[in-house]
Each structure stands twice: as structure tokens, then as C-alpha cells.
Design a protein around this motif. Sequence first.
Motif, PDB file in Angstrom:
ATOM      1  N   ILE A 116       0.846  -1.088  -0.039  1.00 26.33           N
ATOM      2  CA  ILE A 116       0.017  -0.070  -0.022  1.00 26.33           C
ATOM      3  C   ILE A 116       0.880   1.470   0.120  1.00 26.33           C
ATOM      4  O   ILE A 116       0.479   2.279  -0.516  1.00 26.33           O
ATOM      5  N   ALA A 117       2.012   1.174   0.611  1.00 29.48           N
ATOM      6  CA  ALA A 117       2.910   2.298   0.790  1.00 29.48           C
ATOM      7  C   ALA A 117       3.472   2.716  -0.755  1.00 29.48           C
ATOM      8  O   ALA A 117       3.391   3.869  -1.132  1.00 29.48           O
ATOM      9  N   GLU A 118       3.946   1.627  -1.517  1.00 32.69           N
ATOM     10  CA  GLU A 118       4.456   1.749  -2.698  1.00 32.69           C
ATOM     11  C   GLU A 118       3.165   2.474  -3.762  1.00 32.69           C
ATOM     12  O   GLU A 118       3.433   3.300  -4.643  1.00 32.69           O
ATOM     13  N   GLU A 119       1.949   1.832  -3.584  1.00 27.71           N
ATOM     14  CA  GLU A 119       0.875   2.179  -4.351  1.00 27.71           C
ATOM     15  C   GLU A 119       0.537   3.633  -3.935  1.00 27.71           C
ATOM     16  O   GLU A 119       0.469   4.400  -5.013  1.00 27.71           O
ATOM     17  N   LEU A 120       0.569   4.157  -2.945  1.00 30.26           N
ATOM     18  CA  LEU A 120       0.236   5.459  -2.578  1.00 30.26           C
ATOM     19  C   LEU A 120       1.254   6.363  -3.019  1.00 30.26           C
ATOM     20  O   LEU A 120       0.963   7.442  -3.719  1.00 30.26           O
ATOM     21  N   GLY A 121       2.602   6.094  -3.165  1.00 33.80           N
ATOM     22  CA  GLY A 121       3.888   6.881  -3.665  1.00 33.80           C
ATOM     23  C   GLY A 121       3.585   7.220  -5.010  1.00 33.80           C
ATOM     24  O   GLY A 121       3.777   8.110  -5.326  1.00 33.80           O
ATOM     25  N   LYS A 122       3.070   6.030  -5.593  1.00 31.69           N
ATOM     26  CA  LYS A 122       3.008   6.113  -7.282  1.00 31.69           C
ATOM     27  C   LYS A 122       2.196   7.117  -7.287  1.00 31.69           C
ATOM     28  O   LYS A 122       2.073   7.776  -8.693  1.00 31.69           O
ATOM     29  N   LYS A 123       0.911   6.894  -6.811  1.00 29.70           N
ATOM     30  CA  LYS A 123      -0.246   7.878  -7.033  1.00 29.70           C
ATOM     31  C   LYS A 123      -0.303   9.334  -6.605  1.00 29.70           C
ATOM     32  O   LYS A 123      -0.783  10.108  -7.373  1.00 29.70           O
ATOM     33  N   TYR A 124       0.564   9.376  -5.771  1.00 25.28           N
ATOM     34  CA  TYR A 124       0.481  11.035  -4.818  1.00 25.28           C
ATOM     35  C   TYR A 124       1.909  11.793  -5.181  1.00 25.28           C
ATOM     36  O   TYR A 124       2.116  12.275  -4.320  1.00 25.28           O
ATOM     37  N   GLY A 125       2.715  11.532  -6.275  1.00 25.18           N
ATOM     38  CA  GLY A 125       3.853  12.246  -6.360  1.00 25.18           C
ATOM     39  C   GLY A 125       5.099  11.605  -5.426  1.00 25.18           C
ATOM     40  O   GLY A 125       6.003  12.510  -5.594  1.00 25.18           O
ATOM     41  N   GLY A 126       4.983  10.492  -4.840  1.00 25.35           N
ATOM     42  CA  GLY A 126       6.047  10.196  -4.038  1.00 25.35           C
ATOM     43  C   GLY A 126       6.127  10.498  -2.599  1.00 25.35           C
ATOM     44  O   GLY A 126       5.642  11.542  -2.222  1.00 25.35           O
ATOM     45  N   TRP A 127       6.799   9.896  -1.961  1.00 28.61           N
ATOM     46  CA  TRP A 127       6.977  10.128  -0.322  1.00 28.61           C
ATOM     47  C   TRP A 127       8.294  11.135  -0.224  1.00 28.61           C
ATOM     48  O   TRP A 127       9.334  10.909  -0.925  1.00 28.61           O
ATOM     49  N   TYR A 128       7.979  11.901   0.684  1.00 34.20           N
ATOM     50  CA  TYR A 128       9.250  12.795   1.134  1.00 34.20           C
ATOM     51  C   TYR A 128      10.490  11.669   1.557  1.00 34.20           C
ATOM     52  O   TYR A 128      10.023  10.963   2.452  1.00 34.20           O
ATOM     53  N   PRO A 129      11.684  12.126   1.319  1.00 37.48           N
ATOM     54  CA  PRO A 129      12.786  11.364   1.701  1.00 37.48           C
ATOM     55  C   PRO A 129      12.725  11.032   3.300  1.00 37.48           C
ATOM     56  O   PRO A 129      12.851   9.748   3.450  1.00 37.48           O
ATOM     57  N   ILE A 130      12.301  11.876   4.257  1.00 36.04           N
ATOM     58  CA  ILE A 130      12.094  11.663   5.565  1.00 36.04           C
ATOM     59  C   ILE A 130      11.305  10.599   5.703  1.00 36.04           C
ATOM     60  O   ILE A 130      11.106   9.584   6.602  1.00 36.04           O
ATOM     61  N   ALA A 131      10.044  10.922   5.309  1.00 40.21           N
ATOM     62  CA  ALA A 131       8.723   9.942   5.272  1.00 40.21           C
ATOM     63  C   ALA A 131       9.352   8.633   4.918  1.00 40.21           C
ATOM     64  O   ALA A 131       8.664   7.548   5.678  1.00 40.21           O
ATOM     65  N   GLU A 132      10.155   8.308   4.002  1.00 38.32           N
ATOM     66  CA  GLU A 132      10.501   7.038   3.644  1.00 38.32           C
ATOM     67  C   GLU A 132      11.254   6.456   4.691  1.00 38.32           C
ATOM     68  O   GLU A 132      11.453   5.262   5.018  1.00 38.32           O
ATOM     69  N   LYS A 133      12.385   7.234   5.238  1.00 35.56           N
ATOM     70  CA  LYS A 133      13.112   7.005   6.219  1.00 35.56           C
ATOM     71  C   LYS A 133      12.375   6.275   7.456  1.00 35.56           C
ATOM     72  O   LYS A 133      12.616   5.349   8.343  1.00 35.56           O
ATOM     73  N   TYR A 134      11.119   7.012   8.021  1.00 35.58           N
ATOM     74  CA  TYR A 134      10.358   6.753   8.939  1.00 35.58           C
ATOM     75  C   TYR A 134       9.370   5.456   8.711  1.00 35.58           C
ATOM     76  O   TYR A 134       9.098   4.809   9.648  1.00 35.58           O
ATOM     77  N   GLY A 135       8.861   5.532   7.309  1.00 36.09           N
ATOM     78  CA  GLY A 135       8.123   4.301   7.085  1.00 36.09           C
ATOM     79  C   GLY A 135       8.921   2.825   6.777  1.00 36.09           C
ATOM     80  O   GLY A 135       8.319   1.981   7.085  1.00 36.09           O
ATOM     81  N   LYS A 136      10.076   2.979   6.413  1.00 35.61           N
ATOM     82  CA  LYS A 136      10.728   1.733   5.880  1.00 35.61           C
ATOM     83  C   LYS A 136      11.581   1.170   7.141  1.00 35.61           C
ATOM     84  O   LYS A 136      12.247   1.987   8.037  1.00 35.61           O
ATOM     85  N   LYS A 137      11.688  -0.026   7.489  1.00 33.00           N
ATOM     86  CA  LYS A 137      12.296  -0.794   8.273  1.00 33.00           C
ATOM     87  C   LYS A 137      13.934  -0.651   7.952  1.00 33.00           C
ATOM     88  O   LYS A 137      14.315  -0.559   6.842  1.00 33.00           O
ATOM     89  N   ASP A 138      14.768  -0.265   8.979  1.00 38.56           N
ATOM     90  CA  ASP A 138      15.970   0.145   8.678  1.00 38.56           C
ATOM     91  C   ASP A 138      16.974  -0.763   7.791  1.00 38.56           C
ATOM     92  O   ASP A 138      16.913  -1.732   7.743  1.00 38.56           O
TER      93      ASP A 138
END
Length: 434
Positions: A116-138
Motif C-alpha cells: 500500500i505504501a508503494e501504491e500511494l507513493g506512485k499515485k501521489y507524487g512520491g514520499w518525502y525522503p524523511i517519510a521514507e526513512k520513517y516508514g521503512k525498516k532500517d
Amino acid sequence: MSISRRDVLIGGAGLAAGATLPFAPSIAQAKIEPGATLRVLRPTKFVDPDQAIFNENTEAFTKATGVQVKVDYAGWEDLRPQTAVTANTGAGPDIVVGWADDPHIFSDKLIDLTDIAEELGKKYGGWYPIAEKYGKKDKTNQWISIPMGASGAPAVYRESWVKEAGFDTFPKDLDGFLKLCRKLKEQGHPAGFALGNAVGDGNAFCNWLVWTHGGYMVDENNKVAINSKETVEALKYAKALYETFIPGTLSWLDISNNKALSAGEIGLTQNGVSLYFSIKNSKDEKTAAIGKDLNHATMPVGPLGRPSEPALIINAMAFKHTKFPNAAKEYLRFMMEKENYDKWLTGCYGYWTQPLKGYAESKVWSSDPKIVVYRDTWERALWSGYKGSINEAAGTVNAEYVVVQMVASVCAGQATPEEAAKEAERRAKRYYRT
């Protein structure tokens, strides 16, 4: 912040799961479990529309899917302990909209949200880099959470008082900032920044202070590095700045500076956009008059050479103990879809700023020139555990207020800058195991 917990039951007969939904086709494709129900835990409102619109969007999800959802609202200081209980007992809410680092503390207890994260990113212009850091496991591309919003932490100040202090514009450097605070105190309009264990304001001020001087908790290899000359300089500056504050800031929690600014007791603080709107829209004429005199500016930049304000982030996670993982994922997706998210973003006056770049065009950001600074919160923000990873250790150090208590100990005269930095290093090493 002492706000009582409230339970809201969102229910009602809805469409059967899997029905055709013209406004949200992704839900029609999902295999929502028959008879699914969900419990959600999230922080209580700081602006009234936050909770009301969140409930409306939840009700819309129920009507669209038939999934009944109960939303519990926890006080800010209570949310993290309740999240820990849920994770450690494997019982309680299916979804927690927790604080920034919390998913990384409990990453092994969470379901994978990558699709769902990847689908939302493709649909709405991508996630900000810091949002990606907070969303993804290290050090992986696996999404363990969906960052839902961030409350920025710029300076909030009385324009007329700043001008009376001799400043035509808000200072952009640390020397000018200290001079302004000293002048405001002389004129009886002191600054006030939280130095208590405040989830939002305490961490925001103290992390900004260390980062802007070039200090950091750990290096790129997650080696504890807080005990540095940069940190010591930051703490010396903190001591000088603290001498200009209104009395009592050592015990301030997240609501404290709101009350002080609303009462006209301080002329400068650091806060989310909620403070501006709560004062501006007050029914009390005296308080509303203060709102006309308020403005915002990025916090001053020190040796680091770039803005370094933290952001108070809410980060949604779904636990493996849920009996309805598909329903949980669809709920999170639904809440982030444009027709729902923009209503929440706009209704909250931009308090929880967007993690998806496409929502930066929301009309809320053209509604009032005094709030535009909040639009770029995700662009400016650094992360907990900077310069290292967002992981369990970073989350725990933040949750234990290691940086806040380091700064507060110096301001209170309980430790020298060198002693405080060394103690913070000792505490951090317990969690980073170095």
C-alpha cells in the motif's frame, strides 16, 4: 498534556466488503476478511477538526466496506506506554497511529505495508525522503508503517514585540537569536521553550539546539557520538538562552507554551500551527487580538548550515496480532487517499503536514501566508537518531528523553556541559550497545 482518553465507536450498516466502489477502486480489489472489525489507537486532538474529520473519514470507510472501526484517543504522554503494552502483550488495538520512532521499536511485531505504501507513493507524487526513512525498516525497502503527518516546529512570535526589540525581521542566525531573546526579556516579553519531558515541544527544541550546532547522537555507522565539542557548544548556548526564558520551562509539557503565549506571558516560542489558529480563532477578544500579532519563521541556523527543526510525526502501524490484516491495510490506504486526506489536512489547518509530495498543492497552503512555512516541514526536518539509522535504539533514546534531559540538566545548573554530554553518551550506549 493532560487530556482525558475518549472512545469513539464508528459503526453503522455499510456496503459488503468487496463491493464496487467508484471513488476508491483499490478497496474493491482487496480481500477484506468477512466480519472484520478494527480497533485503532491514536493521539488525542490538538486542534478540534483533527478528531472530528478523522472520525468522519473512519465512518466513510465503514460505510464503504462494512468494517466496523472503534477509535480510541490517548493523551500524548500516554500514547507511547499504551503502544508498548499493545506490542508486548500481543493484544489490544489492531492499528496504532503512534509517534515517529515507535514502529522501529516494535518492527518485529508489525505487518508488512510495502504494497500500500508503494501504491500511494506512485499515485501521489512520491514520499518525502524523511517519510521514507520513517516508514521503512532500517536498511531495507520493507515498509513497516505509514507516516500520516508531521507537525512542524518553527518559531512562533509576536511581530510587534520583535520589532520593539529592534529587529525588522526574525533573526536567521544564533547570535541574532540570542540577542533577540535577551532584548525580549529586558522588555518584559521573555521567550519560553519546553525543557520538560514533552513529546513534541521538548524534543523539538532540544534536538534543534544540538543539531544546529553540528552535534548528533550517533554517526553514520550508529556509533554514539553525542559527547562532542559541538554538543558542548550547544549546551553552553542553551545555558545562555535559558537565562532569557520565563521561569518554569524546566517542567513544561506540550501544552505549557500554548498557555503562556495565549496569556500574553511570552513573546516567542516554538510550536505547530495549532497554536496560531487556536489564538487567532479564540472567542475571547483579548486572546484573538494576540493572534493578529503572531507570525512564524524557521528556527535559526547555526554551524550545521541548514535548517534542522525536528518534526512531530505520527506514524501508523498495524500489528501482527490483528485477525484482520487486510482490513487494517485497507483502512490505512483509505485514510491516505486524496478525497479523505486532503479534507483532513485542510480541516486541521495544515497541523499534520503531508508526507506525500502531491499534497503540497493543497489549497490549505494558500489560505494564509503566515502558515506557508509549515508546508515544507518534511523538507526541512531531520530525524531521530540523526546521523544514523531510525531503529529501535534511536526510538528508545528519543522515548527516554536523553537529549531533552541532557539540555535541561545544564540549564538547571545540575551539570556542566561536559558532564551532561558524558552522561548522555553513557545513557545512549545502553541502547546502542556500543
